[in-house]
Design an enzyme around this catalytic site. Sequence first.
Site, PDB file in Angstrom:
ATOM      1  N   HIS A  33      -8.933   9.549   2.923  1.00  0.00           N
ATOM      2  CA  HIS A  33      -8.520   8.454   2.028  1.00  0.00           C
ATOM      3  C   HIS A  33      -8.745   8.934   0.594  1.00  0.00           C
ATOM      4  CE1 HIS A  33      -8.063   4.583   0.146  1.00  0.00           C
ATOM      5  NE2 HIS A  33      -7.761   4.032   1.308  1.00  0.00           N
TER       6      HIS A  33
ATOM      7  N   GLU B  89       0.850  -1.197   0.000  1.00  0.00           N
ATOM      8  CA  GLU B  89       0.000   0.000   0.000  1.00  0.00           C
ATOM      9  C   GLU B  89       0.877   1.235   0.000  1.00  0.00           C
ATOM     10  OE1 GLU B  89      -3.169  -0.091   2.907  1.00  0.00           O
ATOM     11  OE2 GLU B  89      -3.530  -2.207   2.530  1.00  0.00           O
TER      12      GLU B  89
ATOM     13  N   ARG C 256      -0.789   8.933   1.652  1.00  0.00           N
ATOM     14  CA  ARG C 256      -2.159   9.427   1.420  1.00  0.00           C
ATOM     15  C   ARG C 256      -2.305  10.935   1.418  1.00  0.00           C
ATOM     16  NH1 ARG C 256      -5.395   5.053   4.915  1.00  0.00           N
ATOM     17  NH2 ARG C 256      -4.726   3.389   3.539  1.00  0.00           N
TER      18      ARG C 256
ATOM     19  N   ARG D 274      -0.794   8.903   8.942  1.00  0.00           N
ATOM     20  CA  ARG D 274      -0.671   7.466   9.227  1.00  0.00           C
ATOM     21  C   ARG D 274      -0.269   6.685   7.986  1.00  0.00           C
ATOM     22  NH1 ARG D 274      -4.490   2.943   8.792  1.00  0.00           N
ATOM     23  NH2 ARG D 274      -5.804   4.453   7.750  1.00  0.00           N
TER      24      ARG D 274
ATOM     25  N   HIS E  70     -11.343   9.682   6.638  1.00  0.00           N
ATOM     26  CA  HIS E  70     -11.131   8.239   6.811  1.00  0.00           C
ATOM     27  C   HIS E  70     -10.602   7.881   8.191  1.00  0.00           C
ATOM     28  CE1 HIS E  70     -10.141   4.177   5.550  1.00  0.00           C
ATOM     29  NE2 HIS E  70      -8.868   4.349   5.876  1.00  0.00           N
TER      30      HIS E  70
HETATM   31  P1  FAD Z   1     -13.660   0.699  15.997  1.00  0.00           P
HETATM   32  O1  FAD Z   1     -13.380  -0.531  15.272  1.00  0.00           O
HETATM   33  O2  FAD Z   1     -14.288   1.804  15.228  1.00  0.00           O
HETATM   34  O3  FAD Z   1     -14.592   0.363  17.242  1.00  0.00           O
HETATM   35  C1  FAD Z   1     -15.149   1.390  18.028  1.00  0.00           C
HETATM   36  C2  FAD Z   1     -16.255   0.805  18.861  1.00  0.00           C
HETATM   37  O4  FAD Z   1     -16.699   1.765  19.822  1.00  0.00           O
HETATM   38  C3  FAD Z   1     -17.492   0.421  18.085  1.00  0.00           C
HETATM   39  O5  FAD Z   1     -17.924  -0.809  18.593  1.00  0.00           O
HETATM   40  C4  FAD Z   1     -18.504   1.517  18.435  1.00  0.00           C
HETATM   41  O6  FAD Z   1     -19.840   1.128  18.328  1.00  0.00           O
HETATM   42  C5  FAD Z   1     -18.119   1.770  19.867  1.00  0.00           C
HETATM   43  N1  FAD Z   1     -18.541   3.057  20.408  1.00  0.00           N
HETATM   44  C6  FAD Z   1     -18.311   4.295  19.919  1.00  0.00           C
HETATM   45  N2  FAD Z   1     -18.848   5.225  20.726  1.00  0.00           N
HETATM   46  C7  FAD Z   1     -19.424   4.559  21.761  1.00  0.00           C
HETATM   47  C8  FAD Z   1     -20.158   4.957  22.915  1.00  0.00           C
HETATM   48  N3  FAD Z   1     -20.418   6.237  23.195  1.00  0.00           N
HETATM   49  N4  FAD Z   1     -20.609   4.003  23.749  1.00  0.00           N
HETATM   50  C9  FAD Z   1     -20.410   2.696  23.481  1.00  0.00           C
HETATM   51  N5  FAD Z   1     -19.729   2.258  22.402  1.00  0.00           N
HETATM   52  C10 FAD Z   1     -19.243   3.187  21.557  1.00  0.00           C
HETATM   53  N6  FAD Z   1      -6.812   0.186   9.108  1.00  0.00           N
HETATM   54  C11 FAD Z   1      -5.842  -0.691   8.809  1.00  0.00           C
HETATM   55  O7  FAD Z   1      -4.867  -0.833   9.555  1.00  0.00           O
HETATM   56  N7  FAD Z   1      -5.952  -1.452   7.670  1.00  0.00           N
HETATM   57  C12 FAD Z   1      -6.994  -1.351   6.811  1.00  0.00           C
HETATM   58  O8  FAD Z   1      -7.052  -2.059   5.825  1.00  0.00           O
HETATM   59  C13 FAD Z   1      -8.010  -0.411   7.105  1.00  0.00           C
HETATM   60  N8  FAD Z   1      -9.057  -0.248   6.254  1.00  0.00           N
HETATM   61  C14 FAD Z   1     -10.080   0.585   6.617  1.00  0.00           C
HETATM   62  C15 FAD Z   1     -11.203   0.677   5.802  1.00  0.00           C
HETATM   63  C16 FAD Z   1     -12.278   1.458   6.184  1.00  0.00           C
HETATM   64  C17 FAD Z   1     -13.475   1.555   5.297  1.00  0.00           C
HETATM   65  C18 FAD Z   1     -12.226   2.164   7.406  1.00  0.00           C
HETATM   66  C19 FAD Z   1     -13.383   3.010   7.838  1.00  0.00           C
HETATM   67  C20 FAD Z   1     -11.098   2.111   8.209  1.00  0.00           C
HETATM   68  C21 FAD Z   1     -10.021   1.323   7.823  1.00  0.00           C
HETATM   69  N9  FAD Z   1      -8.881   1.218   8.620  1.00  0.00           N
HETATM   70  C22 FAD Z   1      -7.891   0.335   8.291  1.00  0.00           C
HETATM   71  C23 FAD Z   1      -8.818   1.887   9.923  1.00  0.00           C
HETATM   72  C24 FAD Z   1      -9.150   0.865  11.019  1.00  0.00           C
HETATM   73  O9  FAD Z   1     -10.195   0.050  10.571  1.00  0.00           O
HETATM   74  C25 FAD Z   1      -9.557   1.534  12.303  1.00  0.00           C
HETATM   75  O10 FAD Z   1      -8.646   2.525  12.661  1.00  0.00           O
HETATM   76  C26 FAD Z   1      -9.609   0.507  13.438  1.00  0.00           C
HETATM   77  O11 FAD Z   1     -10.427  -0.555  13.050  1.00  0.00           O
HETATM   78  C27 FAD Z   1     -10.129   1.157  14.689  1.00  0.00           C
HETATM   79  O12 FAD Z   1     -10.377   0.159  15.634  1.00  0.00           O
HETATM   80  P2  FAD Z   1     -10.969   0.579  17.039  1.00  0.00           P
HETATM   81  O13 FAD Z   1     -11.194  -0.662  17.785  1.00  0.00           O
HETATM   82  O14 FAD Z   1     -10.130   1.639  17.630  1.00  0.00           O
HETATM   83  O15 FAD Z   1     -12.365   1.298  16.681  1.00  0.00           O
HETATM   84  C1  SIN Z   2      -7.355   0.605   2.471  1.00  0.00           C
HETATM   85  O1  SIN Z   2      -7.616  -0.581   2.318  1.00  0.00           O
HETATM   86  O2  SIN Z   2      -7.094   1.378   1.546  1.00  0.00           O
HETATM   87  C2  SIN Z   2      -7.398   1.177   3.845  1.00  0.00           C
HETATM   88  C3  SIN Z   2      -6.146   0.882   4.536  1.00  0.00           C
HETATM   89  C4  SIN Z   2      -5.983   1.743   5.749  1.00  0.00           C
HETATM   90  O3  SIN Z   2      -6.749   2.669   5.987  1.00  0.00           O
HETATM   91  O4  SIN Z   2      -5.012   1.507   6.473  1.00  0.00           O
END
Ligand code: FAD
Ligand code: SIN
Length: 538
Positions: free
Chosen positions: A241, A117, A287, A383, A348
């Site tokens: 993104h 990537e 990015r 990032r 993103h």
């Molecule tokens: P999340 O997975 O967002 O979880 C947050 C949780 O908190 C959820 O369950 C939500 O419901 C809960 N929550 C929020 N507010 C409250 C509240 N007030 N009370 C109770 N619960 C609450 N990163 C990579 O490294 N590789 C990738 O390929 C990649 N692709 C991506 C593609 C997309 C489309 C997106 C949107 C992001 C991508 N990212 C990627 C980024 C990555 O997915 C996120 O940064 C990571 O998953 C965040 O994980 P997290 O557990 O911190 O938050």
């Molecule tokens: C992607 O698949 O392009 C998202 C990867 C990332 O946000 O790290």
Amino acid sequence: MKLECDFLVIGSGIAGLSFALHAAAHGSVIIITKKSGNECNTRYAQGGIACVLDPRDSFRNHITDTLSTGHGICNAEAVELLVRNAPDRLRELLEWGVHFTQARKSTAAFSLDLGKEGGHSAHRIVHAADTTGEEIESAVLAQARSHPNISIYEHHHAVELITNHHLRRRRKKNKCYGAYVLDTQHRYIGAIRAKITCVATGGAGKVYQHSTNPDVARGDGIAMAYRAGAQIANMEFIQFHPTMLCHEQSNSFLISEAIRGFGAVIKDACGRAFMDEYDPMKSLAPRDIVARAIDREIKRSGQNCVYLDIRHADATQTRKRFPAIYKRCKRLGIDITRDLIPVVPAAHYLCGGIKVDSCCKSSIENLYACGEAACTGVHGANRLASNSLLEAVVFSHRAAHDAGARIHGVDQLPIDAVHAWDDSGTIDIEEWILLSHNIYEIQATMWDYVGIVRSDVRLQRARRRISMLEGEIESYYKRTRITPELLDLRNVVTTAKLIVNSALRRHESRGLHYTTDYPEQDERRWKRDTIISKKLRY
Ligand code: FAD
Ligand code: SIN
């Protein structure tokens, strides 16, 4: 709902689940999550998780790529931890039942397929085809659901962190004692008391009008921690993104950067591969560079999108490597093996968040933060792709071990020490209908004035509007009965305020923060984090 535990985890994405699974070895764990267990950013991750596995690659290369993408303000110690702990955490994901795509030709050293990537100097992205997040989330959630020490409450929305302010008798030091939680199905607010609270609420993409994030990503944890007095860092660094699908029937669908690692080229409507003019890494530049270039080309041409071109690749291989993207586009009448894919940049990822140390401890005692809600310093001003799932597993593991080692020395707050939530008040439906539109106004303001290219005039304008809306929302909040929609609105306006104020402070351009008033990077004055806490007046 149980009202007491050793560890309260807010959020059921990869950060919250992995913290919970490790913390459960040391005591009882409650996870609360505001929708169903699997609704989170994690679930939508496509590209994968960065990890050095190929013997031709090295930890040093991954560290250098991360530091250089972060534009000089990454925390070097945190980056070392991130990269060097990746193989162990990857092994753990495999043990938890995550299935990653296997390499066609495996070697003795590694058997997983490695994608590439933007900003990476080597193939090092471990993935499950193009639905990595779904695979990780479902396997790790299943582990948490079956753990005897973990209780999961879905549809439970954290309202506020319990700190000194909520105690019947105030104490000297600001500590966290759990959270007030709204059971959204029974419309009841209770106080969950916990020795340790971990905020893992994810990012804040939905503060913007156009975003790859699902609706749950509204900056809740950051807003709650800010209100509780925690330090918040680097909120100006919003990652856009470069390639969200641009189609009237599709909102938020990402076209993974991995497709560029597979050979796709970004082109304008005339077929010009314009990234060649912006960066030696061309379509695979970091990015910030690609998103800014696309923004410029769109403004210059007056077109509403640019295109990804993968038509030259072997069609069978493209379909096999990107089955979900292929299917989703096909349903909309775009065959990615034959047609150009229309794309636009969209909000993103949030590089900033609750400021934490290398064990995820925030500036409030007994409050930890992990994942996208936290600012560990790993990402600096931008990032590197696929470093965030990795950050979530590496740092939540460290956090749980740190918290587990301290848990026996932390006192539980007695039940009568904390004020019960006063949920009196009425809902004025007419006023709420007017107010509920504020969310679109905030999102549009952030998109128009706090986007990829900023200026003082635009940021000041955003600040005035956000401040007026915040006043209206806060006044309504104080005299009404709480609903999940109102909580979302209140957190969005607080998070928007933090982004705007951080952006206004940084008088330079660095990484994801680009302003026409200060177009240069200022190493002397600004090679540092932007830190905000509630004590400051704006
Ligand atoms: P999340 O997975 O967002 O979880 C947050 C949780 O908190 C959820 O369950 C939500 O419901 C809960 N929550 C929020 N507010 C409250 C509240 N007030 N009370 C109770 N619960 C609450 N990163 C990579 O490294 N590789 C990738 O390929 C990649 N692709 C991506 C593609 C997309 C489309 C997106 C949107 C992001 C991508 N990212 C990627 C980024 C990555 O997915 C996120 O940064 C990571 O998953 C965040 O994980 P997290 O557990 O911190 O938050
Ligand atoms: C992607 O698949 O392009 C998202 C990867 C990332 O946000 O790290």
